[in-house]
Design a protein around this motif. Structure first.
Motif, short mmCIF file in Angstrom:
data_model
loop_
_atom_site.label_atom_id
_atom_site.label_comp_id
_atom_site.label_asym_id
_atom_site.label_seq_id
_atom_site.Cartn_x
_atom_site.Cartn_y
_atom_site.Cartn_z
N GLY A 22 1.06 -1.05 -0.35
CA GLY A 22 -0.29 -0.29 0.06
C GLY A 22 1.16 1.15 0.38
O GLY A 22 -0.09 2.03 0.04
N GLY A 23 2.38 0.82 0.20
CA GLY A 23 3.02 2.21 0.44
C GLY A 23 3.14 2.78 -1.18
O GLY A 23 2.95 4.50 -0.40
N HIS A 24 2.68 2.90 -2.30
CA HIS A 24 2.23 3.34 -3.42
C HIS A 24 1.70 4.76 -3.60
O HIS A 24 1.63 5.72 -4.02
CB HIS A 24 2.07 2.60 -4.25
N ALA A 25 0.10 4.29 -2.62
CA ALA A 25 -0.53 5.17 -2.49
C ALA A 25 -0.34 6.49 -1.50
O ALA A 25 -1.22 7.82 -0.79
CB ALA A 25 -2.29 5.32 -2.52
N LYS A 95 -4.05 2.06 8.67
CA LYS A 95 -4.68 0.95 7.13
C LYS A 95 -3.05 0.60 6.82
O LYS A 95 -3.46 -0.80 6.38
CB LYS A 95 -4.73 2.20 6.43
N ARG A 162 6.45 12.15 -8.99
CA ARG A 162 5.04 12.16 -9.56
C ARG A 162 5.08 13.78 -9.15
O ARG A 162 3.62 14.47 -10.17
CB ARG A 162 4.19 11.39 -8.91
N PRO A 222 -10.74 18.66 -0.60
CA PRO A 222 -10.62 17.09 -1.21
C PRO A 222 -10.29 16.77 -2.30
O PRO A 222 -11.03 16.21 -3.05
CB PRO A 222 -12.35 18.86 -1.57
N VAL A 223 -9.40 17.57 -2.94
CA VAL A 223 -8.67 17.23 -4.05
C VAL A 223 -7.11 17.18 -3.88
O VAL A 223 -6.62 17.93 -3.53
CB VAL A 223 -8.54 17.64 -5.26
N ARG A 224 -6.77 15.46 -3.69
CA ARG A 224 -5.53 15.10 -3.46
C ARG A 224 -5.07 13.61 -4.16
O ARG A 224 -5.88 13.00 -4.96
CB ARG A 224 -5.02 14.86 -2.10
N LEU A 225 -3.59 13.27 -4.20
CA LEU A 225 -3.25 12.74 -5.44
C LEU A 225 -3.06 11.38 -4.40
O LEU A 225 -2.84 10.64 -4.79
CB LEU A 225 -1.46 13.03 -5.66
N PHE A 226 -2.11 11.88 -2.89
CA PHE A 226 -1.76 10.90 -2.45
C PHE A 226 -2.63 10.51 -0.81
O PHE A 226 -3.38 11.86 -0.82
CB PHE A 226 -0.86 11.26 -1.36
N ALA A 227 -2.80 9.60 0.10
CA ALA A 227 -3.71 9.22 0.44
C ALA A 227 -3.47 10.10 2.11
O ALA A 227 -3.65 10.27 2.73
CB ALA A 227 -3.92 7.36 1.14
N TYR B 78 -7.26 11.21 -8.37
CA TYR B 78 -7.39 12.43 -7.42
C TYR B 78 -8.49 12.65 -6.82
O TYR B 78 -7.98 13.64 -6.21
CB TYR B 78 -5.81 13.17 -8.48
N GLU B 101 -8.53 4.97 -2.16
CA GLU B 101 -7.25 6.61 -3.46
C GLU B 101 -5.79 5.34 -3.30
O GLU B 101 -5.18 4.89 -2.96
CB GLU B 101 -7.11 7.07 -2.09
N GLY B 103 -3.16 7.39 -5.29
CA GLY B 103 -1.13 8.15 -4.99
C GLY B 103 -1.18 8.01 -6.36
O GLY B 103 0.00 7.95 -7.07
N ASP B 113 -0.45 -3.72 -5.96
CA ASP B 113 -0.25 -3.79 -5.45
C ASP B 113 -2.08 -3.75 -5.23
O ASP B 113 -2.31 -2.52 -5.05
CB ASP B 113 0.03 -2.64 -4.68
N SER B 115 -4.23 -4.28 -1.83
CA SER B 115 -4.05 -4.55 -0.65
C SER B 115 -5.36 -3.60 -0.25
O SER B 115 -6.15 -3.71 -0.14
CB SER B 115 -2.79 -4.11 -0.16
#
Lengths: 228, 241
Positions: A22-25, A95, A162, A222-227, B78, B101, B103, B113, B115
Protein backbone atom coordinates in the motif's frame (compact mmCIF):
# COMPACT_ATOMS: atom_id res chain seq x y z
CA UNK A 1 16.99 -23.84 4.60
CA UNK A 2 14.22 -22.49 6.82
CA UNK A 3 12.86 -18.98 7.02
CA UNK A 4 14.49 -18.49 10.40
CA UNK A 5 17.93 -18.47 8.79
CA UNK A 6 18.98 -14.86 8.47
CA UNK A 7 19.06 -13.97 4.81
CA UNK A 8 20.12 -10.60 3.48
CA UNK A 9 18.09 -10.96 0.31
CA UNK A 10 14.88 -11.11 2.35
CA UNK A 11 15.58 -7.52 3.38
CA UNK A 12 15.62 -6.53 -0.29
CA UNK A 13 12.20 -8.12 -0.76
CA UNK A 14 10.79 -6.43 2.34
CA UNK A 15 12.21 -2.97 1.57
CA UNK A 16 11.44 -3.05 -2.16
CA UNK A 17 9.26 -0.10 -3.16
CA UNK A 18 7.17 -2.60 -5.13
CA UNK A 19 6.39 -4.67 -2.03
CA UNK A 20 2.58 -4.75 -2.30
CA UNK A 21 1.72 -3.21 1.07
CA UNK A 22 0.00 0.00 0.00
CA UNK A 23 2.92 2.43 0.25
CA UNK A 24 2.53 3.65 -3.32
CA UNK A 25 -0.61 5.64 -2.44
CA UNK A 26 1.09 7.63 0.34
CA UNK A 27 3.49 10.57 0.10
CA UNK A 28 4.71 10.63 3.69
CA UNK A 29 3.66 14.26 4.02
CA UNK A 30 5.38 15.33 0.81
CA UNK A 31 2.14 16.29 -0.95
CA UNK A 32 1.21 18.75 1.80
CA UNK A 33 4.77 20.12 1.96
CA UNK A 34 4.88 20.61 -1.80
CA UNK A 35 1.53 22.40 -1.85
CA UNK A 36 2.78 24.70 0.90
CA UNK A 37 5.91 25.46 -1.12
CA UNK A 38 8.23 23.91 1.44
CA UNK A 39 9.45 21.29 -1.03
CA UNK A 40 10.10 22.46 -4.57
CA UNK A 41 13.43 21.03 -5.75
CA UNK A 42 16.02 18.36 -4.88
CA UNK A 43 17.59 20.48 -2.11
CA UNK A 44 14.32 21.12 -0.32
CA UNK A 45 13.29 17.49 -0.85
CA UNK A 46 16.53 16.46 0.84
CA UNK A 47 15.88 18.78 3.79
CA UNK A 48 12.34 17.45 4.12
CA UNK A 49 13.52 13.83 4.00
CA UNK A 50 16.27 14.51 6.54
CA UNK A 51 13.73 16.02 8.92
CA UNK A 52 11.32 13.15 8.50
CA UNK A 53 14.09 10.60 8.91
CA UNK A 54 15.23 12.10 12.21
CA UNK A 55 11.72 12.30 13.66
CA UNK A 56 8.97 10.02 12.35
CA UNK A 57 11.62 7.82 10.72
CA UNK A 58 13.56 7.30 13.94
CA UNK A 59 10.40 6.47 15.89
CA UNK A 60 9.22 4.04 13.21
CA UNK A 61 12.64 2.41 13.01
CA UNK A 62 12.78 1.93 16.80
CA UNK A 63 9.26 0.45 16.87
CA UNK A 64 10.16 -1.92 14.04
CA UNK A 65 13.43 -2.92 15.70
CA UNK A 66 11.71 -3.53 19.03
CA UNK A 67 9.03 -5.67 17.36
CA UNK A 68 11.70 -7.67 15.55
CA UNK A 69 13.59 -8.09 18.84
CA UNK A 70 10.54 -9.65 20.47
CA UNK A 71 8.93 -6.81 22.44
CA UNK A 72 5.17 -7.24 23.02
CA UNK A 73 3.58 -5.98 19.77
CA UNK A 74 0.35 -4.86 21.45
CA UNK A 75 2.27 -2.67 23.89
CA UNK A 76 4.37 -1.35 21.00
CA UNK A 77 1.15 -0.55 19.17
CA UNK A 78 0.03 1.56 22.13
CA UNK A 79 3.46 3.20 22.29
CA UNK A 80 3.10 4.09 18.60
CA UNK A 81 -0.32 5.65 19.24
CA UNK A 82 1.19 7.76 22.04
CA UNK A 83 3.93 8.95 19.66
CA UNK A 84 1.54 9.94 16.87
CA UNK A 85 -0.47 13.02 17.89
CA UNK A 86 -2.34 13.43 14.57
CA UNK A 87 -5.46 11.22 14.36
CA UNK A 88 -5.10 11.23 10.56
CA UNK A 89 -1.57 9.83 10.82
CA UNK A 90 -2.66 7.23 13.37
CA UNK A 91 -5.34 6.09 10.94
CA UNK A 92 -2.84 6.04 8.07
CA UNK A 93 -0.37 4.00 10.14
CA UNK A 94 -3.05 1.42 10.98
CA UNK A 95 -4.30 1.26 7.39
CA UNK A 96 -0.77 0.67 6.13
CA UNK A 97 -0.19 -1.80 8.96
CA UNK A 98 -3.17 -3.83 7.84
CA UNK A 99 -1.92 -3.82 4.25
CA UNK A 100 1.59 -4.76 5.37
CA UNK A 101 0.07 -7.58 7.42
CA UNK A 102 -1.68 -9.02 4.36
CA UNK A 103 1.50 -8.96 2.27
CA UNK A 104 3.72 -10.23 5.10
CA UNK A 105 1.47 -13.17 5.93
CA UNK A 106 1.48 -14.18 2.28
CA UNK A 107 5.28 -13.95 2.07
CA UNK A 108 6.41 -15.17 5.50
CA UNK A 109 3.59 -16.94 7.33
CA UNK A 110 4.21 -16.90 11.08
CA UNK A 111 2.24 -17.42 14.31
CA UNK A 112 3.37 -14.00 15.58
CA UNK A 113 1.85 -12.25 12.55
CA UNK A 114 -1.34 -14.34 12.86
CA UNK A 115 -1.65 -13.41 16.54
CA UNK A 116 -1.28 -9.68 15.90
CA UNK A 117 -3.70 -9.84 12.95
CA UNK A 118 -6.27 -11.49 15.21
CA UNK A 119 -5.73 -8.96 18.01
CA UNK A 120 -5.82 -5.94 15.66
CA UNK A 121 -8.09 -6.88 12.73
CA UNK A 122 -8.33 -3.23 11.63
CA UNK A 123 -4.57 -2.97 11.57
CA UNK A 124 -1.72 -2.34 14.00
CA UNK A 125 0.75 0.51 13.44
CA UNK A 126 2.72 -0.24 10.30
CA UNK A 127 6.24 -0.21 11.86
CA UNK A 128 5.16 -2.81 14.44
CA UNK A 129 3.88 -5.10 11.68
CA UNK A 130 7.01 -4.40 9.65
CA UNK A 131 9.17 -5.50 12.60
CA UNK A 132 7.25 -8.76 13.03
CA UNK A 133 7.42 -9.33 9.27
CA UNK A 134 11.19 -8.86 9.38
CA UNK A 135 11.47 -11.41 12.19
CA UNK A 136 9.23 -13.82 10.28
CA UNK A 137 11.54 -13.40 7.29
CA UNK A 138 14.53 -14.39 9.40
CA UNK A 139 15.82 -10.82 9.66
CA UNK A 140 17.02 -9.04 12.78
CA UNK A 141 16.18 -5.76 14.55
CA UNK A 142 18.82 -3.80 12.60
CA UNK A 143 17.32 -4.98 9.30
CA UNK A 144 13.84 -4.01 10.47
CA UNK A 145 15.12 -0.57 11.51
CA UNK A 146 16.79 -0.08 8.13
CA UNK A 147 13.60 -1.01 6.28
CA UNK A 148 11.48 1.39 8.37
CA UNK A 149 13.99 4.23 8.11
CA UNK A 150 14.35 3.78 4.36
CA UNK A 151 10.60 3.82 3.92
CA UNK A 152 10.43 7.12 5.81
CA UNK A 153 12.40 8.81 3.02
CA UNK A 154 11.72 6.71 -0.09
CA UNK A 155 7.97 7.42 0.05
CA UNK A 156 8.35 11.23 -0.07
CA UNK A 157 11.07 11.00 -2.74
CA UNK A 158 8.87 8.89 -5.04
CA UNK A 159 5.90 11.16 -4.42
CA UNK A 160 7.97 14.26 -5.23
CA UNK A 161 8.86 12.77 -8.62
CA UNK A 162 5.16 12.41 -9.41
CA UNK A 163 4.02 15.70 -7.90
CA UNK A 164 6.81 18.04 -9.02
CA UNK A 165 7.86 16.21 -12.20
CA UNK A 166 11.23 16.19 -10.48
CA UNK A 167 14.05 14.52 -12.37
CA UNK A 168 13.95 10.95 -11.03
CA UNK A 169 17.76 10.78 -11.03
CA UNK A 170 17.90 13.82 -8.75
CA UNK A 171 15.32 12.33 -6.39
CA UNK A 172 17.17 9.03 -6.17
CA UNK A 173 20.45 10.86 -5.64
CA UNK A 174 18.83 12.49 -2.60
CA UNK A 175 18.20 9.02 -1.17
CA UNK A 176 21.77 7.98 -1.95
CA UNK A 177 23.16 11.04 -0.14
CA UNK A 178 21.01 10.25 2.89
CA UNK A 179 22.33 6.67 3.12
CA UNK A 180 24.92 7.32 5.85
CA UNK A 181 22.30 9.13 7.94
CA UNK A 182 19.91 6.23 7.38
CA UNK A 183 22.53 3.85 8.76
CA UNK A 184 22.99 6.06 11.82
CA UNK A 185 19.24 6.33 12.47
CA UNK A 186 18.91 2.55 12.18
CA UNK A 187 21.70 2.07 14.74
CA UNK A 188 20.15 4.60 17.14
CA UNK A 189 16.82 2.84 16.71
CA UNK A 190 18.29 -0.55 17.56
CA UNK A 191 20.00 0.81 20.68
CA UNK A 192 16.70 2.34 21.79
CA UNK A 193 14.84 -0.89 20.99
CA UNK A 194 17.27 -2.87 23.17
CA UNK A 195 16.61 -0.58 26.13
CA UNK A 196 12.90 -0.72 25.34
CA UNK A 197 12.85 -4.47 25.96
CA UNK A 198 13.08 -3.56 29.67
CA UNK A 199 11.19 -0.29 29.57
CA UNK A 200 9.06 0.78 26.60
CA UNK A 201 9.47 4.42 27.60
CA UNK A 202 13.02 4.15 26.27
CA UNK A 203 11.59 4.26 22.75
CA UNK A 204 12.32 7.60 21.06
CA UNK A 205 9.44 10.09 20.85
CA UNK A 206 10.91 12.51 18.31
CA UNK A 207 8.19 14.45 16.60
CA UNK A 208 7.83 16.92 13.75
CA UNK A 209 4.88 19.16 14.62
CA UNK A 210 4.60 20.49 11.07
CA UNK A 211 4.25 16.96 9.67
CA UNK A 212 1.47 16.25 12.14
CA UNK A 213 -0.38 19.53 11.54
CA UNK A 214 -0.01 19.34 7.76
CA UNK A 215 -1.27 15.73 7.80
CA UNK A 216 -4.47 16.87 9.51
CA UNK A 217 -5.02 19.58 6.91
CA UNK A 218 -4.16 17.24 4.03
CA UNK A 219 -6.67 14.65 5.20
CA UNK A 220 -9.42 17.24 4.70
CA UNK A 221 -8.44 18.28 1.17
CA UNK A 222 -11.20 17.50 -1.31
CA UNK A 223 -8.72 16.90 -4.14
CA UNK A 224 -5.38 15.16 -3.62
CA UNK A 225 -3.20 12.62 -5.38
CA UNK A 226 -1.98 10.77 -2.30
CA UNK A 227 -3.89 9.29 0.62
CA UNK A 228 -1.45 10.89 3.10
CA UNK B 1 19.29 -18.06 -27.97
CA UNK B 2 16.34 -18.06 -25.63
CA UNK B 3 13.55 -20.48 -26.47
CA UNK B 4 10.10 -20.13 -24.98
CA UNK B 5 8.73 -23.00 -22.97
CA UNK B 6 6.57 -25.25 -25.16
CA UNK B 7 3.45 -24.95 -23.00
CA UNK B 8 1.19 -21.89 -22.93
CA UNK B 9 1.52 -19.71 -19.86
CA UNK B 10 -1.32 -20.83 -17.60
CA UNK B 11 -2.58 -17.39 -16.53
CA UNK B 12 -3.91 -14.56 -18.65
CA UNK B 13 -0.97 -13.62 -20.84
CA UNK B 14 -1.31 -10.16 -22.24
CA UNK B 15 1.20 -10.51 -25.04
CA UNK B 16 -0.09 -13.80 -26.44
CA UNK B 17 -1.52 -13.71 -29.96
CA UNK B 18 -5.28 -14.14 -29.97
CA UNK B 19 -5.25 -17.74 -31.16
CA UNK B 20 -3.57 -18.74 -27.90
CA UNK B 21 -6.10 -16.96 -25.76
CA UNK B 22 -8.38 -19.07 -23.65
CA UNK B 23 -11.49 -18.89 -21.58
CA UNK B 24 -11.09 -16.67 -18.49
CA UNK B 25 -9.01 -18.21 -15.75
CA UNK B 26 -10.54 -18.24 -12.28
CA UNK B 27 -9.45 -15.63 -9.77
CA UNK B 28 -6.66 -16.60 -7.42
CA UNK B 29 -8.44 -14.90 -4.49
CA UNK B 30 -10.13 -17.21 -1.97
CA UNK B 31 -13.74 -17.82 -2.98
CA UNK B 32 -15.16 -18.04 0.51
CA UNK B 33 -15.73 -15.61 3.36
CA UNK B 34 -14.11 -16.23 6.73
CA UNK B 35 -17.32 -18.00 7.80
CA UNK B 36 -17.03 -20.46 4.90
CA UNK B 37 -19.91 -19.16 2.74
CA UNK B 38 -19.23 -18.27 -0.89
CA UNK B 39 -18.19 -14.62 -1.23
CA UNK B 40 -19.59 -12.12 -3.72
CA UNK B 41 -18.60 -12.23 -7.38
CA UNK B 42 -16.12 -9.41 -8.05
CA UNK B 43 -16.13 -7.71 -11.43
CA UNK B 44 -13.56 -5.05 -12.36
CA UNK B 45 -14.27 -2.23 -14.79
CA UNK B 46 -11.33 -0.51 -16.47
CA UNK B 47 -10.74 1.70 -19.48
CA UNK B 48 -9.61 5.15 -20.60
CA UNK B 49 -10.82 8.35 -18.95
CA UNK B 50 -14.30 9.39 -20.05
CA UNK B 51 -15.25 6.16 -21.82
CA UNK B 52 -18.22 5.61 -19.52
CA UNK B 53 -17.01 3.34 -16.73
CA UNK B 54 -18.90 5.15 -14.00
CA UNK B 55 -22.02 5.43 -16.17
CA UNK B 56 -21.78 1.68 -16.81
CA UNK B 57 -21.44 0.95 -13.10
CA UNK B 58 -24.43 3.21 -12.36
CA UNK B 59 -26.55 1.54 -15.05
CA UNK B 60 -25.66 -1.99 -13.85
CA UNK B 61 -26.57 -1.01 -10.28
CA UNK B 62 -29.92 0.48 -11.33
CA UNK B 63 -30.82 -2.69 -13.22
CA UNK B 64 -29.78 -5.21 -10.61
CA UNK B 65 -30.07 -3.52 -7.20
CA UNK B 66 -33.63 -4.77 -6.58
CA UNK B 67 -32.69 -8.42 -6.95
CA UNK B 68 -29.05 -8.47 -5.80
CA UNK B 69 -27.03 -7.16 -2.88
CA UNK B 70 -24.45 -4.93 -4.63
CA UNK B 71 -21.49 -2.78 -3.51
CA UNK B 72 -19.06 -0.62 -5.49
CA UNK B 73 -15.40 0.26 -4.93
CA UNK B 74 -14.12 3.24 -6.92
CA UNK B 75 -10.45 4.04 -7.60
CA UNK B 76 -10.37 7.70 -8.49
CA UNK B 77 -7.05 9.11 -9.59
CA UNK B 78 -7.07 12.23 -7.48
CA UNK B 79 -10.60 13.04 -6.43
CA UNK B 80 -13.67 11.36 -5.03
CA UNK B 81 -15.54 12.37 -8.16
CA UNK B 82 -16.63 8.89 -9.27
CA UNK B 83 -17.79 7.91 -5.80
CA UNK B 84 -19.63 11.22 -5.53
CA UNK B 85 -21.26 10.79 -8.93
CA UNK B 86 -22.65 7.45 -7.79
CA UNK B 87 -23.80 8.97 -4.51
CA UNK B 88 -25.37 12.02 -6.13
CA UNK B 89 -27.28 9.85 -8.52
CA UNK B 90 -28.27 7.63 -5.62
CA UNK B 91 -27.61 4.44 -7.55
CA UNK B 92 -26.79 2.75 -4.23
CA UNK B 93 -26.99 3.81 -0.59
CA UNK B 94 -23.81 5.59 0.56
CA UNK B 95 -22.73 2.74 2.80
CA UNK B 96 -22.44 0.49 -0.26
CA UNK B 97 -19.90 2.71 -2.04
CA UNK B 98 -16.25 2.93 -1.01
CA UNK B 99 -13.47 5.03 -2.56
CA UNK B 100 -9.84 3.87 -2.65
CA UNK B 101 -7.05 6.44 -3.07
CA UNK B 102 -4.41 5.46 -5.56
CA UNK B 103 -1.43 7.84 -5.24
CA UNK B 104 -1.44 9.01 -8.88
CA UNK B 105 -1.23 5.43 -10.13
CA UNK B 106 -4.65 3.85 -10.66
CA UNK B 107 -3.27 0.78 -12.41
CA UNK B 108 -0.97 0.04 -9.46
CA UNK B 109 -3.95 -0.18 -7.12
CA UNK B 110 -5.84 -2.67 -9.31
CA UNK B 111 -2.90 -4.76 -10.51
CA UNK B 112 0.48 -4.46 -8.75
CA UNK B 113 -0.55 -3.68 -5.18
CA UNK B 114 -4.17 -4.65 -4.64
CA UNK B 115 -4.08 -4.50 -0.83
CA UNK B 116 -6.16 -1.32 -0.42
CA UNK B 117 -8.82 -2.58 -2.83
CA UNK B 118 -9.00 -5.98 -1.16
CA UNK B 119 -9.52 -4.28 2.17
CA UNK B 120 -12.25 -2.04 0.75
CA UNK B 121 -14.05 -5.11 -0.66
CA UNK B 122 -13.74 -7.01 2.62
CA UNK B 123 -14.89 -4.02 4.67
CA UNK B 124 -17.99 -3.69 2.47
CA UNK B 125 -18.75 -7.39 2.91
CA UNK B 126 -18.39 -6.92 6.64
CA UNK B 127 -20.45 -3.75 6.97
CA UNK B 128 -23.30 -4.30 4.47
CA UNK B 129 -22.89 -7.95 3.44
CA UNK B 130 -23.56 -10.62 2.58
CA UNK B 131 -23.10 -9.27 -0.94
CA UNK B 132 -23.85 -10.98 -4.25
CA UNK B 133 -21.86 -8.67 -6.49
CA UNK B 134 -18.99 -6.21 -5.98
CA UNK B 135 -18.08 -3.88 -8.85
CA UNK B 136 -14.51 -2.52 -8.66
CA UNK B 137 -14.13 0.51 -10.90
CA UNK B 138 -10.62 1.56 -11.91
CA UNK B 139 -9.65 5.18 -12.27
CA UNK B 140 -9.48 6.16 -15.95
CA UNK B 141 -6.18 4.86 -17.25
CA UNK B 142 -4.32 3.67 -20.30
CA UNK B 143 -4.81 0.71 -22.60
CA UNK B 144 -2.44 -1.49 -20.61
CA UNK B 145 -4.39 -1.35 -17.34
CA UNK B 146 -5.80 -4.69 -16.28
CA UNK B 147 -7.04 -6.04 -12.97
CA UNK B 148 -5.13 -8.58 -10.93
CA UNK B 149 -6.68 -12.04 -10.68
CA UNK B 150 -6.14 -11.66 -6.96
CA UNK B 151 -8.68 -8.84 -6.87
CA UNK B 152 -11.47 -9.65 -9.35
CA UNK B 153 -13.04 -12.73 -10.88
CA UNK B 154 -13.78 -11.10 -14.23
CA UNK B 155 -13.13 -7.77 -15.86
CA UNK B 156 -14.88 -5.46 -18.27
CA UNK B 157 -12.88 -3.01 -20.37
CA UNK B 158 -14.87 0.03 -21.48
CA UNK B 159 -13.77 2.08 -24.50
CA UNK B 160 -15.84 4.49 -26.56
CA UNK B 161 -16.19 5.31 -30.23
CA UNK B 162 -15.35 8.97 -29.64
CA UNK B 163 -11.91 7.96 -28.39
CA UNK B 164 -11.15 6.89 -31.97
CA UNK B 165 -12.06 3.76 -33.90
CA UNK B 166 -8.40 2.71 -33.93
CA UNK B 167 -8.41 1.69 -30.27
CA UNK B 168 -9.41 -1.95 -30.84
CA UNK B 169 -6.68 -2.27 -33.49
CA UNK B 170 -4.08 -0.85 -31.11
CA UNK B 171 -5.01 -3.60 -28.69
CA UNK B 172 -3.05 -3.76 -25.46
CA UNK B 173 -3.86 -5.93 -22.46
CA UNK B 174 -7.13 -4.15 -21.63
CA UNK B 175 -8.64 -4.51 -25.10
CA UNK B 176 -7.26 -7.93 -25.87
CA UNK B 177 -7.66 -9.80 -22.58
CA UNK B 178 -10.67 -8.34 -20.73
CA UNK B 179 -13.45 -10.87 -20.25
CA UNK B 180 -15.87 -8.41 -21.87
CA UNK B 181 -15.00 -5.48 -24.13
CA UNK B 182 -17.64 -2.75 -24.12
CA UNK B 183 -17.55 -0.21 -26.96
CA UNK B 184 -19.68 2.62 -25.61
CA UNK B 185 -21.28 5.74 -27.12
CA UNK B 186 -22.23 4.11 -30.43
CA UNK B 187 -24.77 6.93 -30.82
CA UNK B 188 -21.81 9.27 -31.40
CA UNK B 189 -20.31 7.16 -34.20
CA UNK B 190 -21.74 9.18 -37.12
CA UNK B 191 -20.71 12.44 -35.41
CA UNK B 192 -17.08 11.47 -34.94
CA UNK B 193 -16.73 9.45 -38.13
CA UNK B 194 -16.12 6.17 -36.31
CA UNK B 195 -16.67 2.96 -38.25
CA UNK B 196 -18.29 0.40 -35.95
CA UNK B 197 -17.69 -2.40 -38.45
CA UNK B 198 -13.97 -1.72 -38.38
CA UNK B 199 -14.00 -1.60 -34.57
CA UNK B 200 -15.83 -4.93 -34.42
CA UNK B 201 -13.46 -6.56 -36.90
CA UNK B 202 -10.33 -5.26 -35.15
CA UNK B 203 -11.67 -6.30 -31.75
CA UNK B 204 -12.32 -9.81 -33.05
CA UNK B 205 -8.78 -9.99 -34.40
CA UNK B 206 -7.38 -8.91 -31.00
CA UNK B 207 -9.69 -10.96 -28.82
CA UNK B 208 -10.49 -14.16 -30.65
CA UNK B 209 -13.54 -15.72 -29.04
CA UNK B 210 -13.78 -13.24 -26.14
CA UNK B 211 -17.05 -11.25 -26.26
CA UNK B 212 -17.44 -7.65 -27.46
CA UNK B 213 -20.57 -5.59 -26.99
CA UNK B 214 -21.58 -2.22 -28.44
CA UNK B 215 -23.59 0.07 -26.19
CA UNK B 216 -25.18 3.51 -26.14
CA UNK B 217 -25.92 4.16 -22.49
CA UNK B 218 -27.95 7.26 -23.38
CA UNK B 219 -30.55 5.05 -25.03
CA UNK B 220 -33.32 3.35 -23.06
CA UNK B 221 -32.00 0.07 -21.68
CA UNK B 222 -28.68 0.67 -23.44
CA UNK B 223 -26.98 -1.29 -20.68
CA UNK B 224 -28.98 -4.48 -21.44
CA UNK B 225 -26.18 -6.48 -23.15
CA UNK B 226 -23.74 -5.74 -20.30
CA UNK B 227 -26.32 -6.69 -17.68
CA UNK B 228 -27.00 -9.91 -19.57
CA UNK B 229 -23.28 -10.72 -19.46
CA UNK B 230 -23.10 -9.92 -15.73
CA UNK B 231 -26.07 -12.22 -15.10
CA UNK B 232 -24.31 -15.00 -17.00
CA UNK B 233 -21.18 -14.56 -14.89
CA UNK B 234 -23.25 -14.57 -11.73
CA UNK B 235 -25.01 -17.77 -12.79
CA UNK B 236 -21.61 -19.45 -13.40
CA UNK B 237 -20.31 -18.14 -10.07
CA UNK B 238 -23.30 -19.43 -8.15
CA UNK B 239 -23.29 -22.75 -10.01
CA UNK B 240 -19.64 -23.30 -9.08
CA UNK B 241 -20.46 -22.96 -5.35
Amino acid sequence: MTTTTATRAALLVLADGRFPAGGHAHSGGAEAAIAAGRVSDPASLEAFCRGRLGTAGLVAAALAAAAAAGANPLLLDEAADARTPSPALRMTARKLGRQMMRAARACWPSPALDALAAARPRGAHQPVVLGLAAAAAGLGPLDAAHAAAYEAVSGPATAAVRLLSLDPFDATAVLARLAPELDRVAELAVAAAESALDDLDALPAASAPLLEIAAEAHAAWPVRLFAS
Amino acid sequence: MHLDHPETYPQRYAAAPSRQRRAPTPSSAPTTRPDGTRRALRIGLGGPVGSGKTATVAAICRQLREELSIAVVTNDIYTREDAEFLLRNAVLPAERISAVETGACPHTAIRDDISANLEAVEDLEESVGPLDLVLVESGGDNLTATFSKGLVDAQIFVIDVAGGDKIPRKGGPGVSTADLLVVNKTDLAPLVGADLEVMARDARAQRGELPVTFTALTEPDGIAPVVAWVRERLACWTAAA
